[in-house]
Design a protein around this motif. Structure first.
Motif, PDB file in Angstrom:
ATOM      1  N   GLU A  96       0.972  -1.178   0.060  1.00 28.41           N
ATOM      2  CA  GLU A  96       0.141  -0.057   0.184  1.00 28.41           C
ATOM      3  C   GLU A  96       1.022   1.132   0.045  1.00 28.41           C
ATOM      4  OE1 GLU A  96      -3.564   2.258   2.745  1.00 28.41           O
ATOM      5  OE2 GLU A  96      -2.643   0.399   3.319  1.00 28.41           O
ATOM      6  N   ARG A  97       2.165   1.208   0.595  1.00 25.85           N
ATOM      7  CA  ARG A  97       3.025   2.241   0.827  1.00 25.85           C
ATOM      8  C   ARG A  97       3.419   2.701  -0.586  1.00 25.85           C
ATOM      9  NH1 ARG A  97       8.191   2.332  -0.602  1.00 25.85           N
ATOM     10  NH2 ARG A  97       8.457   0.487   0.442  1.00 25.85           N
ATOM     11  N   LYS A  98       3.774   1.459  -1.150  1.00 25.71           N
ATOM     12  CA  LYS A  98       4.451   1.705  -2.590  1.00 25.71           C
ATOM     13  C   LYS A  98       3.529   2.251  -3.512  1.00 25.71           C
ATOM     14  CE  LYS A  98       6.180  -2.480  -2.937  1.00 25.71           C
ATOM     15  NZ  LYS A  98       7.114  -3.657  -3.502  1.00 25.71           N
ATOM     16  N   SER A  99       2.096   1.991  -3.402  1.00 24.29           N
ATOM     17  CA  SER A  99       0.959   2.332  -4.180  1.00 24.29           C
ATOM     18  C   SER A  99       0.842   3.954  -4.164  1.00 24.29           C
ATOM     19  CB  SER A  99      -0.203   1.455  -4.038  1.00 24.29           C
ATOM     20  OG  SER A  99      -0.993   2.138  -4.873  1.00 24.29           O
ATOM     21  N   ILE A 100       0.736   4.415  -2.681  1.00 30.50           N
ATOM     22  CA  ILE A 100       0.605   5.490  -2.344  1.00 30.50           C
ATOM     23  C   ILE A 100       1.933   6.409  -2.905  1.00 30.50           C
ATOM     24  CG2 ILE A 100       0.442   7.159  -0.403  1.00 30.50           C
ATOM     25  CD1 ILE A 100      -0.944   4.851   1.174  1.00 30.50           C
ATOM     26  N   VAL A 101       3.031   6.126  -2.654  1.00 33.67           N
ATOM     27  CA  VAL A 101       4.367   6.811  -3.199  1.00 33.67           C
ATOM     28  C   VAL A 101       4.074   7.100  -4.541  1.00 33.67           C
ATOM     29  CG1 VAL A 101       6.685   6.816  -3.451  1.00 33.67           C
ATOM     30  CG2 VAL A 101       5.822   6.037  -1.224  1.00 33.67           C
ATOM     31  N   GLU A 102       3.687   6.149  -5.289  1.00 30.21           N
ATOM     32  CA  GLU A 102       3.830   6.185  -6.886  1.00 30.21           C
ATOM     33  C   GLU A 102       2.765   7.019  -7.199  1.00 30.21           C
ATOM     34  OE1 GLU A 102       3.313   3.325 -10.800  1.00 30.21           O
ATOM     35  OE2 GLU A 102       2.942   2.611  -8.856  1.00 30.21           O
ATOM     36  N   ASP A 103       1.639   7.051  -6.496  1.00 24.68           N
ATOM     37  CA  ASP A 103       0.522   8.053  -6.948  1.00 24.68           C
ATOM     38  C   ASP A 103       0.735   9.429  -6.594  1.00 24.68           C
ATOM     39  OD1 ASP A 103      -2.190   8.835  -7.563  1.00 24.68           O
ATOM     40  OD2 ASP A 103      -2.360   9.086  -5.646  1.00 24.68           O
ATOM     41  N   ILE A 104       1.528   9.656  -5.368  1.00 26.34           N
ATOM     42  CA  ILE A 104       2.011  11.007  -5.016  1.00 26.34           C
ATOM     43  C   ILE A 104       3.150  11.520  -6.074  1.00 26.34           C
ATOM     44  CG2 ILE A 104       2.939  12.630  -3.346  1.00 26.34           C
ATOM     45  CD1 ILE A 104       1.582  10.958  -1.168  1.00 26.34           C
ATOM     46  N   VAL A 105       4.065  10.662  -6.389  1.00 25.22           N
ATOM     47  CA  VAL A 105       5.044  11.001  -7.240  1.00 25.22           C
ATOM     48  C   VAL A 105       4.545  11.500  -8.524  1.00 25.22           C
ATOM     49  CG1 VAL A 105       7.356   9.950  -8.360  1.00 25.22           C
ATOM     50  CG2 VAL A 105       6.947   9.876  -6.023  1.00 25.22           C
ATOM     51  N   ASN A 106       3.702  10.629  -9.077  1.00 19.83           N
ATOM     52  CA  ASN A 106       3.166  10.938 -10.511  1.00 19.83           C
ATOM     53  C   ASN A 106       2.441  12.402 -10.450  1.00 19.83           C
ATOM     54  OD1 ASN A 106       3.871   8.568 -11.418  1.00 19.83           O
ATOM     55  ND2 ASN A 106       1.891   7.507 -10.970  1.00 19.83           N
ATOM     56  N   GLN A 107       1.836  12.709  -9.210  1.00 22.20           N
ATOM     57  CA  GLN A 107       1.269  14.013  -9.133  1.00 22.20           C
ATOM     58  C   GLN A 107       2.257  15.110  -9.025  1.00 22.20           C
ATOM     59  OE1 GLN A 107      -2.027  14.368  -6.638  1.00 22.20           O
ATOM     60  NE2 GLN A 107      -1.986  12.129  -6.056  1.00 22.20           N
ATOM     61  N   ALA A 108       3.239  14.672  -8.040  1.00 26.23           N
ATOM     62  CA  ALA A 108       4.233  15.868  -8.033  1.00 26.23           C
ATOM     63  C   ALA A 108       5.136  16.127  -9.138  1.00 26.23           C
ATOM     64  CB  ALA A 108       5.117  15.226  -6.677  1.00 26.23           C
ATOM     65  N   VAL A 109       5.366  14.958 -10.124  1.00 26.48           N
ATOM     66  CA  VAL A 109       6.274  15.130 -11.213  1.00 26.48           C
ATOM     67  C   VAL A 109       5.437  16.463 -12.063  1.00 26.48           C
ATOM     68  CG1 VAL A 109       6.952  14.140 -13.260  1.00 26.48           C
ATOM     69  CG2 VAL A 109       7.549  13.316 -10.923  1.00 26.48           C
ATOM     70  N   LEU A 110       4.045  16.343 -12.141  1.00 27.66           N
ATOM     71  CA  LEU A 110       3.462  17.151 -12.962  1.00 27.66           C
ATOM     72  C   LEU A 110       3.751  18.673 -12.702  1.00 27.66           C
ATOM     73  CD1 LEU A 110       0.173  15.198 -13.637  1.00 27.66           C
ATOM     74  CD2 LEU A 110       2.134  15.536 -15.277  1.00 27.66           C
ATOM     75  N   VAL A 111       3.640  18.829 -11.411  1.00 29.53           N
ATOM     76  CA  VAL A 111       3.975  20.053 -10.874  1.00 29.53           C
ATOM     77  C   VAL A 111       5.456  20.493 -10.857  1.00 29.53           C
ATOM     78  CG1 VAL A 111       3.785  21.529  -8.633  1.00 29.53           C
ATOM     79  CG2 VAL A 111       2.237  19.564  -8.973  1.00 29.53           C
ATOM     80  N   ALA A 112       6.222  19.603 -10.673  1.00 36.08           N
ATOM     81  CA  ALA A 112       7.605  19.968 -10.867  1.00 36.08           C
ATOM     82  C   ALA A 112       8.138  20.249 -12.148  1.00 36.08           C
ATOM     83  CB  ALA A 112       8.611  18.707 -10.249  1.00 36.08           C
ATOM     84  N   GLU A 113       7.370  19.507 -13.342  1.00 36.26           N
ATOM     85  CA  GLU A 113       7.682  19.883 -14.498  1.00 36.26           C
ATOM     86  C   GLU A 113       7.248  21.208 -15.037  1.00 36.26           C
ATOM     87  OE1 GLU A 113       9.587  18.112 -16.657  1.00 36.26           O
ATOM     88  OE2 GLU A 113       9.761  16.284 -15.777  1.00 36.26           O
ATOM     89  N   ASP A 114       6.082  21.628 -14.364  1.00 36.21           N
ATOM     90  CA  ASP A 114       5.678  23.032 -14.608  1.00 36.21           C
ATOM     91  C   ASP A 114       6.512  24.074 -14.163  1.00 36.21           C
ATOM     92  OD1 ASP A 114       3.414  24.999 -15.520  1.00 36.21           O
ATOM     93  OD2 ASP A 114       3.340  25.180 -13.178  1.00 36.21           O
ATOM     94  N   LYS A 115       6.941  23.915 -12.782  1.00 35.69           N
ATOM     95  CA  LYS A 115       7.678  24.721 -12.171  1.00 35.69           C
ATOM     96  C   LYS A 115       8.962  24.938 -12.683  1.00 35.69           C
ATOM     97  CE  LYS A 115       5.494  24.403  -7.611  1.00 35.69           C
ATOM     98  NZ  LYS A 115       5.258  25.867  -7.568  1.00 35.69           N
ATOM     99  N   ILE A 116       9.510  23.861 -13.149  1.00 34.96           N
ATOM    100  CA  ILE A 116      10.919  24.007 -13.842  1.00 34.96           C
ATOM    101  C   ILE A 116      10.694  24.756 -15.303  1.00 34.96           C
ATOM    102  CG2 ILE A 116      12.764  22.526 -14.969  1.00 34.96           C
ATOM    103  CD1 ILE A 116      12.364  20.626 -12.661  1.00 34.96           C
ATOM    104  N   SER A 117       9.770  24.410 -15.967  1.00 30.73           N
ATOM    105  CA  SER A 117       9.385  25.068 -17.039  1.00 30.73           C
ATOM    106  C   SER A 117       9.335  26.684 -17.122  1.00 30.73           C
ATOM    107  CB  SER A 117       8.277  24.446 -17.899  1.00 30.73           C
ATOM    108  OG  SER A 117       6.992  25.062 -17.219  1.00 30.73           O
ATOM    109  N   ARG A 118       8.981  27.041 -15.752  1.00 30.51           N
ATOM    110  CA  ARG A 118       8.711  28.502 -15.530  1.00 30.51           C
ATOM    111  C   ARG A 118       9.897  28.966 -14.667  1.00 30.51           C
ATOM    112  NH1 ARG A 118       4.448  29.495 -11.959  1.00 30.51           N
ATOM    113  NH2 ARG A 118       3.998  27.311 -11.228  1.00 30.51           N
TER     114      ARG A 118
END
Length: 751
Positions: free
Chosen positions: A315-337
């Motif tokens: 369950e922990r691995k699934s939760i981490v994967e889900d949050i990482v996927n969300q966080a990567v989208l935010v990170a990519e946007d911030k890096i592009s800016r």
């Protein structure tokens, strides 16, 4: 996002021949010792031999703590072991409870909940223990910052013995005894014990002897807590691993069965299988089941608990994967800016796993990261921060202390809580500080390599002897070797989803890299590369072979990837790559990453030759300006003429004769004409267009008719004829030549 790493290779030095002979040091180990400056006999002996453990009575307050515990046991005074919710904490609890039970103590344990109580002493829990008649509390793996809690329970007549290994403040709690390997009033030889190590030292002092059955738990806690594996820590882990491979506690055995492990237990088994599972319980909920599993003596009950622990880890691995996927989208946007300090927030994120998420983002982007969960009900944000060696997370946060409700940590990691109203300001300040740093510094991860070796130096025996350097970990990492100037003789993506990479160097060395299957597109066979990684032995069907687990790979060559005449899905990944596209003049530019042939493209590392050029000269002009390290060759052309060729002049004369006194409509007479001429319908239309251009033929709608008044013409003078000749030459050189020919052609222009 790919981050280029700087390779730094260790120093070279000669070991004394007497040392090499005494310790039977292989050439590879010699290189490692030299790179790490371990050339003195004592240093070599410390690394290659099992040293004696230190006397626990050398630790400050140990005699006082032992006497108080024995008094409590003699007086049937209830004792509470107060632990922590991570792997080091639950092993520390297990070790202490075992010793107390051996001595017949009235003892129980308590592990605070990460979410409702937080880390360390909790006053409510301490007061509840006092109400239940507890006269002595022993903290394990925590307590050194519990000033108020210790004082409160002391006023209730309860003594507290603190055993801890975390950073000590300027003032210490008013505990009955404080056992800490780095106590300022002490002189213990190894100040870097883990919580489990400190707990083990207290139990050996209580029982007056070493306890082999507890060394396995000590090793698990020590490896999981990432303390330096030097001095006594190294000895405790060595002895603990030996014990685990001879006799596994019931709970550990059940846990490894759930993990699917049946081989030798190493520090990697702890670091990747045992530790994460024990940690997962406290990350998501109450950590008590993890401690109960380690203490369990009945195999059936242990299997039940191990299943629970394993399910929580999944369950922990699934939760981490889900949050990482969300966080990567935010990170990519911030890096592009233009953000250089990644400040990532989300709602309903599990705070217990945000440290893992932050670590994964740092690994991906090589930028400092803060990941926070937003609690709108309570109007605060809480989470974890991870950094890179160049940036002190502790210093950065300490500078903004007025914006934080609380924080703690060190150079590379921290935890923090702050009001929601301060989020924007904190992000702004952290990015301002980061921008100031980057104005005069470059950020590049450093990869430390112990030694460069040749393939001829790598033998099964030499690599096997590297096992003498175990256990590997903080302070004694697994050696990394580089092999330079080798040729990739085979490369492919492997695994169920083709997400891993396997390659062979010079038909000799197998090299693997997990989660790097996409590199198969970047490093085609025949590329000369430098690789670095960790060496290991692979056994299969009784055959032992060498392999390297790759850390990094690079080349000075321009790398070409051939996608000519492949379906578009083969190169669909390019939309996510930082590439530019070369297109011909008939196309429309679509954004800033499209260039026409003939334009300057210097400064771009990855280019895609998407279309065939309109002419070779404009193609050559662009290639002369290219500085790319990666070139993807597609050369798309919807109307290829190479296989149709150029109709001969004789065929043009035959067509002329066939049209005398006849009006030709290709849709009606095309099959007859193509059969007589032995050409395709497309070629027939081309021939008619040439004759039309030269005025020999008039076109009326779909009908073609000779103009008999036209004099003699030169077929090759027609522009359409010349364009087809040019097209044939372009296709022959760029689309249908061997790929080696194309590479040499491009490289010749680039040089």
């Amino acid at each position: 996002m790919t981050v280029n790493k700087q390779w730094i290779t260790g120093q070279t030095a000669d070991l004394e021949p007497s040392l090499i002979k005494e310790f039977k040091i292989s050439p590879l180990i010699q290189k490692v010792l030299a790179a790490r400056g371990l050339t003195e006999r004592d240093q070599v002996a410390d690394l290659l031999s099992i040293q004696q453990v230190h006397d626990p009575m050398l630790m400050h307050d140990m005699d006082k703590a032992v006497a108080r515990i024995h008094q409590a046991i003699a007086d049937d005074e209830p004792i509470l072991v107060y632990g922590d919710y991570d792997a080091d904490g639950v092993t520390s609890v297990t070790i202490m409870m075992y010793a107390l039970e051996q001595l017949g103590a009235m003892a129980d344990f308590y592990i605070p909940n990460r979410f409702t109580e937080g880390y360390g002493p909790n006053e409510a829990a301490f007061r509840a223990a006092a109400d239940e008649g507890v006269g002595l509390i022993i903290t394990v793996d925590n307590g050194i910052k519990g000033h108020d809690e210790v004082k409160a329970v002391k006023e209730l007549g309860v003594d507290v013995i603190i055993t801890d290994h975390h950073e000590m403040g300027d003032e210490l709690p008013e505990a009955y005894a404080i056992i800490h390997p780095a106590h300022p009033a002490g002189n213990y030889p190894c100040p870097y014990l883990a919580g489990a190590g400190v707990s083990y030292k207290l139990t050996t002092a209580l029982l007056g002897k070493e306890l082999p059955e507890l060394l396995g738990f000590t090793a698990i806690g020590t490896v999981s807590d990432l303390v330096p594996l030097t001095d006594e820590n190294r000895t405790l882990v060595k002895l603990g691993l030996r014990e685990l491979n001879q006799y596994q506690p019931v709970g550990v055995k059940a846990l490894l069965q759930q993990a699917g492990h049946s081989g030798v237990i190493t520090e990697e088994t702890i670091g990747f299988m045992i530790g994460p599972r024990l940690n997962a319980v406290g990350r998501l909920d109450d950590a008590r089941p993890a401690a109960e599993l380690l203490m369990e003596q009945d195999m059936e009950s242990a299997v039940f608990l191990a299943e629970q622990v394993n399910d929580v880890n999944n369950e922990r691995k699934s939760i981490v994967e889900d949050i990482v996927n969300q966080a990567v989208l935010v990170a990519e946007d911030k890096i592009s800016r233009g953000f250089n300090f990644l400040f990532i927030t989300g709602e309903n994120w599990n705070e217990g796993v945000l440290g893992i998420v932050a670590s994964k983002l740092v690994e991906r982007y090589y930028l400092p990261v803060i990941v926070l969960n937003i609690n709108r009900t309570e109007q605060y944000a809480k989470g974890s921060a991870r950094s890179i060696p160049q940036i002190s997370m502790y210093d950065y946060l300490d500078e903004e202390i007025e914006l934080l409700s609380r924080f703690g940590g060190h150079h590379m990691a921290a935890g923090l809580t702050l009001p929601l109203e301060n989020l924007e300001e904190l992000e702004s300040r952290m990015n301002d500080r980061m921008d100031q740093y980057l104005s005069s510094h470059d950020l590049q991860p450093v990869l430390h390599i112990d030694a460069a070796v040749t393939l001829d130096e790598l033998t099964v025996d030499y690599v096997h002897q590297l096992e003498l350097l175990r256990p590997f970990g903080t302070g004694n990492p697994q050696p990394v070797f580089s092999v330079k100037g080798s040729t990739i003789t085979q490369i492919k993506a492997i695994g169920q989803h083709a997400n891993h990479l396997k390659l062979i160097l010079d038909q000799k060395l197998n090299v693997l890299k997990w989660s790097a299957g996409e590199l198969v597109r970047d490093f085609p066979e025949g590329t000369t590369v430098d690789v670095c990684g960790k060496l290991q032995l692979n056994e299969w069907n009784g055959h032992v072979s060498l392999q390297m687990l790759m850390e990094d790979m690079k080349t000075d060559q321009v790398r070409f990837v051939d996608f000519r005449n492949q379906h578009h899905h083969s190169f669909s990944f390019l939309k996510d790559e930082p590439v530019i596209y070369l297109i011909n003049q008939s196309r429309k530019k679509n954004g800033g990453n499209y260039y026409f042939y003939g334009e300057n493209i210097s400064g771009h590392d990855k280019i895609v030759l998407r279309d065939l050029p309109d002419d070779l000269e404009s193609f050559f002009e662009t290639m002369r300006s290219a500085t790319a390290k990666q070139i993807y060759v597609i050369f798309h052309e919807s109307k290829q003429v190479y296989f149709e060729g150029m109709p001969s002049l004789e065929k043009f004369r035959t067509l002329y004769k066939l049209m005398v006194n006849r009006t030709i409509v290709p849709t009606q007479h095309g099959m007859t004409l193509t059969d007589r001429l032995n050409v395709s319908p497309n070629v027939l239309l081309f021939m008619l267009s040439v004759l039309t251009e030269l005025g020999v033929v008039r076109k009326d709608g779909e009908a073609y008719q000779l103009d008999l008044t036209t004099g003699k013409v030169e077929i090759p003078s027609a522009l359409s004829y010349q364009q087809r000749e040019k097209q044939l030459k372009i296709e022959q050189q760029l689309l249908f030549s061997s790929f080696d020919s194309i590479k040499h052609l491009i490289l010749d222009k680039m040089e």
